[in-house]
Design a protein around this motif. Structure first.
Motif, mmCIF file in Angstrom:
data_model
loop_
_atom_site.group_PDB
_atom_site.id
_atom_site.type_symbol
_atom_site.label_atom_id
_atom_site.label_comp_id
_atom_site.label_asym_id
_atom_site.label_seq_id
_atom_site.Cartn_x
_atom_site.Cartn_y
_atom_site.Cartn_z
ATOM 1 N N GLY A 8 0.957 -0.885 0.363
ATOM 2 C CA GLY A 8 0.178 -0.049 0.420
ATOM 3 C C GLY A 8 0.959 1.263 -0.348
ATOM 4 N N PRO A 9 0.463 2.546 -0.272
ATOM 5 C CA PRO A 9 1.089 3.912 -0.853
ATOM 6 C C PRO A 9 1.119 4.761 1.008
ATOM 7 C CG PRO A 9 -1.522 3.737 -1.016
ATOM 8 C CD PRO A 9 -1.056 2.758 -0.542
ATOM 9 N N GLY A 10 1.153 4.020 2.224
ATOM 10 C CA GLY A 10 1.574 4.221 3.017
ATOM 11 C C GLY A 10 2.732 3.392 3.566
ATOM 12 N N SER A 11 2.996 2.883 2.616
ATOM 13 C CA SER A 11 4.513 1.673 2.993
ATOM 14 C C SER A 11 5.985 2.109 2.923
ATOM 15 C CB SER A 11 3.929 0.598 2.789
ATOM 16 O OG SER A 11 4.104 0.281 1.789
ATOM 17 N N VAL A 12 6.111 1.691 3.869
ATOM 18 C CA VAL A 12 7.744 1.891 3.700
ATOM 19 C C VAL A 12 8.570 0.705 2.522
ATOM 20 C CG1 VAL A 12 10.425 1.414 4.468
ATOM 21 C CG2 VAL A 12 8.479 1.645 6.255
ATOM 22 N N THR A 13 7.977 -0.103 2.403
ATOM 23 C CA THR A 13 7.974 -0.996 1.147
ATOM 24 C C THR A 13 8.439 -0.202 -0.027
ATOM 25 O OG1 THR A 13 8.158 -3.321 2.299
ATOM 26 C CG2 THR A 13 7.462 -3.205 -0.655
ATOM 27 N N TRP A 14 6.798 0.878 0.064
ATOM 28 C CA TRP A 14 6.057 1.482 -2.179
ATOM 29 C C TRP A 14 7.697 2.199 -1.696
ATOM 30 C CZ3 TRP A 14 1.097 2.374 -3.643
ATOM 31 C CH2 TRP A 14 0.701 1.566 -4.178
ATOM 32 N N ARG A 15 8.557 3.004 -0.500
ATOM 33 C CA ARG A 15 8.578 4.216 -0.998
ATOM 34 C C ARG A 15 10.198 3.296 -1.170
ATOM 35 N NH1 ARG A 15 11.574 6.764 2.920
ATOM 36 N NH2 ARG A 15 10.809 5.922 4.471
ATOM 37 N N VAL A 16 11.089 2.802 -0.570
ATOM 38 C CA VAL A 16 12.056 1.993 -0.800
ATOM 39 C C VAL A 16 11.834 1.527 -2.213
ATOM 40 C CG1 VAL A 16 13.842 0.483 0.130
ATOM 41 C CG2 VAL A 16 12.537 1.561 2.024
ATOM 42 N N MET A 17 11.409 0.682 -2.667
ATOM 43 C CA MET A 17 11.179 0.348 -3.830
ATOM 44 C C MET A 17 10.913 0.890 -5.202
ATOM 45 S SD MET A 17 11.691 -3.627 -3.164
ATOM 46 C CE MET A 17 11.406 -4.437 -4.461
ATOM 47 N N ALA A 18 9.925 2.302 -4.708
ATOM 48 C CA ALA A 18 10.487 2.818 -5.714
ATOM 49 C C ALA A 18 12.160 3.568 -5.636
ATOM 50 C CB ALA A 18 9.713 3.675 -5.760
ATOM 51 N N GLU A 19 12.752 3.260 -5.605
ATOM 52 C CA GLU A 19 14.317 4.162 -5.720
ATOM 53 C C GLU A 19 14.553 2.941 -6.842
ATOM 54 O OE1 GLU A 19 16.018 5.692 -4.599
ATOM 55 O OE2 GLU A 19 14.911 6.397 -2.529
ATOM 56 N N PRO A 20 15.234 3.828 -8.144
ATOM 57 C CA PRO A 20 15.963 3.328 -9.317
ATOM 58 C C PRO A 20 16.998 2.569 -9.165
ATOM 59 C CG PRO A 20 14.925 5.159 -9.653
ATOM 60 C CD PRO A 20 15.070 4.976 -8.853
ATOM 61 N N VAL A 21 17.864 2.488 -8.248
ATOM 62 C CA VAL A 21 18.796 1.989 -7.732
ATOM 63 C C VAL A 21 18.639 0.349 -6.812
ATOM 64 C CG1 VAL A 21 18.862 2.814 -4.936
ATOM 65 C CG2 VAL A 21 21.139 1.999 -6.171
ATOM 66 N N LEU A 22 17.488 0.150 -6.681
ATOM 67 C CA LEU A 22 17.169 -1.267 -5.912
ATOM 68 C C LEU A 22 17.171 -2.025 -7.296
ATOM 69 C CD1 LEU A 22 16.187 -1.988 -3.297
ATOM 70 C CD2 LEU A 22 16.107 0.317 -3.372
ATOM 71 N N PHE A 23 17.426 -1.613 -8.691
ATOM 72 C CA PHE A 23 17.739 -2.862 -9.676
ATOM 73 C C PHE A 23 19.011 -3.908 -9.026
ATOM 74 C CE2 PHE A 23 20.834 0.486 -11.646
ATOM 75 C CZ PHE A 23 21.044 0.223 -11.977
ATOM 76 N N THR A 242 26.557 6.844 -6.124
ATOM 77 C CA THR A 242 26.799 8.109 -7.378
ATOM 78 C C THR A 242 25.614 7.506 -8.024
ATOM 79 O OG1 THR A 242 29.185 8.166 -6.434
ATOM 80 C CG2 THR A 242 27.959 7.831 -8.728
ATOM 81 N N VAL A 243 25.419 6.032 -8.352
ATOM 82 C CA VAL A 243 24.413 5.636 -9.125
ATOM 83 C C VAL A 243 22.983 6.056 -8.843
ATOM 84 C CG1 VAL A 243 23.393 4.003 -10.174
ATOM 85 C CG2 VAL A 243 25.589 3.623 -9.571
ATOM 86 N N ARG A 244 22.698 6.299 -7.162
ATOM 87 C CA ARG A 244 21.482 6.870 -6.549
ATOM 88 C C ARG A 244 21.431 8.143 -7.256
ATOM 89 N NH1 ARG A 244 19.516 9.146 -2.046
ATOM 90 N NH2 ARG A 244 16.787 8.629 -2.161
ATOM 91 N N THR A 245 21.933 9.308 -6.843
ATOM 92 C CA THR A 245 22.450 10.813 -7.177
ATOM 93 C C THR A 245 22.234 11.405 -8.903
ATOM 94 O OG1 THR A 245 23.566 10.920 -5.741
ATOM 95 C CG2 THR A 245 23.596 12.337 -7.265
ATOM 96 N N GLY A 246 22.833 9.451 -9.313
ATOM 97 C CA GLY A 246 22.839 9.807 -10.829
ATOM 98 C C GLY A 246 21.237 9.499 -11.164
#
Length: 259
Positions: A8-23, A242-246
């Motif tokens: 769900g939208p209020g979860s920590v998971t949705w916030r974390v997994m939306a980060e592109p660096v998580l690949f 560096t990857v996350r910043t980029g």
């Protein structure tokens, strides 16, 4: 399960997994899985992941499963879960160490795969600079107990906090090793079996694999027969930041939406 699926939208998971660096965390999770002999043999003996003609399609199915499980509706998640549980219950693998044949849904292997995935996503997020308090990190692990149900585990069978997860990993270490019949993922990444239209991306995969390896704990790198030094830890953390910043500098409208 609510209409938003597992999290769900209020979860920590949705916030974390939306980060592109998580690949990178996804690749790290595969490397953690590869250190459990029975989990790895289950993949080797049943998966198209190591067949050059099928590998890319298998990779796409895996990433789609991760997307649905994380952001899919309740109906989508249940459909994917049913399919995965059926596959795991049907397929078997042979363990030459003990001379037995086992189903892929045995809890010990499923639990290791689950924990390796959660640990990899959380470790990658924190080392790349995603702002997470210790309480939020615990919440992330706790939220993922719901994901354990997708593969047939009980939520009570998996860690509920970062501390429990670390204790579990430490207890499992004596059982872990890289089985000799498995293709080494670092060597595979030098010539990944990509479709012709993606040939230009081939040089990227060795780099991704190198970062994923470097982000593993030192003991895990040693099991793969690789150097494990403090320098590697520092390099992995600096590279992830560096990857996350980029990636986050790319306008949001141009990034793939997590949904």
């Amino acid at each position: 399960m609510n209409q938003d699926g597992l999290f769900g939208p209020g979860s920590v998971t949705w916030r974390v997994m939306a980060e592109p660096v998580l690949f990178v965390g996804g690749f790290r999770a595969l490397l953690m899985q590869g250190l459990h002999p029975r989990a790895m043999r289950g993949v080797i003996q049943n998966s198209a992941l190591f067949d050059p003609s099928e590998a890319w399609a298998r990779f796409l199915r895996t990433t789609e499963f991760v997307r649905v499980r994380t952001y899919g509706s309740a109906e989508e998640v249940e459909k994917a879960a049913s399919r995965v549980r059926k596959i795991h219950a049907t397929l078997t693998a042979y363990d030459p160490d003990v001379g037995d044949r086992y189903h892929l849904d045995e809890p010990d292997a499923l639990r290791w795969v689950h924990v390796g995935e959660v640990d990899s996503y959380l470790s990658t997020a924190r080392r790349s600079g995603v702002p997470l308090t210790d309480d939020e990190a615990d919440r992330f692990v706790y939220e993922w107990r719901r994901a354990a149900e997708v593969v047939g585990l009980s939520p009570d069978e998996v860690p509920h906090s970062v501390g429990e997860m670390r204790d579990y990993i430490e207890a499992e270490r004596p059982k872990l090793r890289f089985v000799p019949e498995a293709p080494h993922p670092l060597l595979m990444s030098l010539n990944p079996p990509l479709p012709a239209r993606l040939t230009l991306l081939k040089p990227v995969f060795p780099w991704i694999t190198a970062v994923a390896f470097a982000s593993l704990p030192r003991w895990a790198r040693r099991l793969y027969g690789l150097p494990a030094t403090p320098f590697g830890d520092v390099w992995a953390t600096m590279t992830l930041r560096t990857v996350r910043t980029g990636l986050n500098a790319v306008p949001r409208a141009l990034r793939p939406a997590p949904h």
